[in-house]
Design a protein around this motif. Structure first.
Motif, PDB file in Angstrom:
ATOM      1  N   LEU A 167      56.572  -5.830 -19.771  1.00 47.04           N
ATOM      2  CA  LEU A 167      56.279  -4.423 -20.033  1.00 47.04           C
ATOM      3  C   LEU A 167      55.962  -3.677 -18.738  1.00 47.04           C
ATOM      4  N   PHE A 168      55.198  -4.316 -17.850  1.00 43.49           N
ATOM      5  CA  PHE A 168      54.931  -3.693 -16.554  1.00 43.49           C
ATOM      6  C   PHE A 168      56.227  -3.585 -15.747  1.00 43.49           C
ATOM      7  N   GLN A 174      54.408  -3.584 -10.353  1.00 38.12           N
ATOM      8  CA  GLN A 174      53.991  -4.941 -10.023  1.00 38.12           C
ATOM      9  C   GLN A 174      52.478  -5.030 -10.180  1.00 38.12           C
ATOM     10  N   VAL A 175      52.030  -5.991 -10.949  1.00 36.15           N
ATOM     11  CA  VAL A 175      50.602  -6.157 -11.226  1.00 36.15           C
ATOM     12  C   VAL A 175      50.182  -7.550 -10.796  1.00 36.15           C
ATOM     13  N   ALA A 176      49.006  -7.638 -10.230  1.00 29.07           N
ATOM     14  CA  ALA A 176      48.501  -8.930  -9.784  1.00 29.07           C
ATOM     15  C   ALA A 176      48.402  -9.897 -10.965  1.00 29.07           C
ATOM     16  N   ALA A 200      49.170   3.012 -21.315  1.00 30.21           N
ATOM     17  CA  ALA A 200      47.923   3.704 -20.953  1.00 30.21           C
ATOM     18  C   ALA A 200      47.525   3.379 -19.512  1.00 30.21           C
ATOM     19  N   ILE A 201      47.661   2.128 -19.108  1.00 32.44           N
ATOM     20  CA  ILE A 201      47.335   1.737 -17.735  1.00 32.44           C
ATOM     21  C   ILE A 201      48.240   2.472 -16.749  1.00 32.44           C
ATOM     22  N   ASP A 202      49.515   2.552 -17.082  1.00 30.77           N
ATOM     23  CA  ASP A 202      50.463   3.252 -16.212  1.00 30.77           C
ATOM     24  C   ASP A 202      50.073   4.730 -16.061  1.00 30.77           C
ATOM     25  N   ARG A 210      44.808   5.510  -9.145  1.00 32.82           N
ATOM     26  CA  ARG A 210      43.983   4.309  -9.082  1.00 32.82           C
ATOM     27  C   ARG A 210      44.860   3.066  -9.035  1.00 32.82           C
ATOM     28  N   ALA A 211      44.415   2.081  -8.306  1.00 26.54           N
ATOM     29  CA  ALA A 211      45.099   0.792  -8.313  1.00 26.54           C
ATOM     30  C   ALA A 211      44.897   0.135  -9.675  1.00 26.54           C
ATOM     31  N   ILE A 212      45.853  -0.676 -10.078  1.00 29.40           N
ATOM     32  CA  ILE A 212      45.743  -1.381 -11.357  1.00 29.40           C
ATOM     33  C   ILE A 212      44.929  -2.650 -11.127  1.00 29.40           C
ATOM     34  N   THR A 213      43.673  -2.582 -11.518  1.00 30.04           N
ATOM     35  CA  THR A 213      42.730  -3.668 -11.319  1.00 30.04           C
ATOM     36  C   THR A 213      42.205  -4.149 -12.660  1.00 30.04           C
ATOM     37  N   ARG A 214      41.429  -5.222 -12.641  1.00 31.96           N
ATOM     38  CA  ARG A 214      40.807  -5.696 -13.877  1.00 31.96           C
ATOM     39  C   ARG A 214      39.865  -4.641 -14.437  1.00 31.96           C
ATOM     40  N   ARG A 215      39.195  -3.897 -13.566  1.00 35.93           N
ATOM     41  CA  ARG A 215      38.271  -2.864 -14.036  1.00 35.93           C
ATOM     42  C   ARG A 215      39.010  -1.784 -14.817  1.00 35.93           C
TER      43      ARG A 215
END
Length: 229
Positions: A167-168, A174-176, A200-202, A210-215
């Motif tokens: 999906l990403f 690219q997500v860690a 939603a994250i995107d 914002r960077a895509i982080t766990r937070r």
């Protein structure tokens, strides 16, 4: 800082057979779809919850078999004859929606009988088993409840993280790996939720830069899955 206006520029989801992620949750259903010669009377029900992968499966199966697609709620006794072509294939989607719709029920019943007479492959998709649709027409209900079923199970430990990565990737993101692993361990095994969460994250990461982080992932997962009272 003002939020950035974002546009949805995502690529269409990769939906070929090669892009379908095979695990124990869907392997048996795929095997049944791939052997239409073994479908009893040429008919099969594909059952799976929203987001389980029905649309992806149906998409490449229909392309490979030259099948026409229609929505169950659009069926009538009058249009069934036009949809069922001799020695062809037809997909009826979202049949769980027809319960109590007398016109659609009659249309599916007529279509069911024509498919047998014209040797037309008939694949019907639904979110639940026919006994839960609320079908009022007895003859249709009895036929549906005794039809062969291919069941898509809930995502397993292998499927959910793989779907998140896909999906990403569909959104060219690219997500860690640790973010994906963290989400897969904490979210419900629900592919529809996975789609909404990645979207939603995107949006949030672009709007607030914002960077895509766990937070960030945790914040949005909490918003989409509010705690029960």
């Amino acid at each position: 800082m003002a939020r950035q206006l974002t546009l949805d520029l995502t690529m269409p989801p990769a939906s070929s057979r090669d892009d379908f992620l095979i695990t124990s949750a869907n392997r048996d259903a795929l095997a049944m779809l791939d052997e239409p010669a073994r479908w009893p009377q040429g008919r099969l029900l594909l059952i799976g919850a929203g987001g389980a992968g029905k649309s992806h499966l149906v998409g490449f199966w229909a392309a490979e078999h030259g099948a026409q697609l229609c929505q169950a709620w659009t069926l009538t006794p009058g249009n069934a004859g036009d949809l069922v072509q001799p020695h062809a294939a037809l997909v009826v989607e979202d049949a769980h929606e027809i319960g109590g719709n007398a016109t659609a029920e009659q249309g599916l019943f007529h279509l069911w009988n024509l498919a047998g007479a014209r040797q037309t492959l008939l694949l019907i998709t639904a979110r639940t088993a026919p006994r839960d649709w609320g079908v009022m027409l007895p003859d249709l209900r009895s036929r549906l409840e005794t039809a062969a079923q291919a069941i898509l199970g809930p995502p397993d430990d292998a499927l959910l993280p793989a779907v998140l990565v896909k999906l990403f990737a569909d959104r060219q993101i690219q997500v860690a790996p640790e973010v994906v692993d963290w989400l897969a361990l904490r979210m419900e095994r629900d592919l529809d939720l996975a789609r909404r969460l990645v979207a939603a994250i995107d949006r949030e990461s672009l709007a607030d830069r914002r960077a895509i982080t766990r937070r960030l992932a945790a914040e949005l997962l909490d918003k989409l899955t509010p705690a029960e009272a």
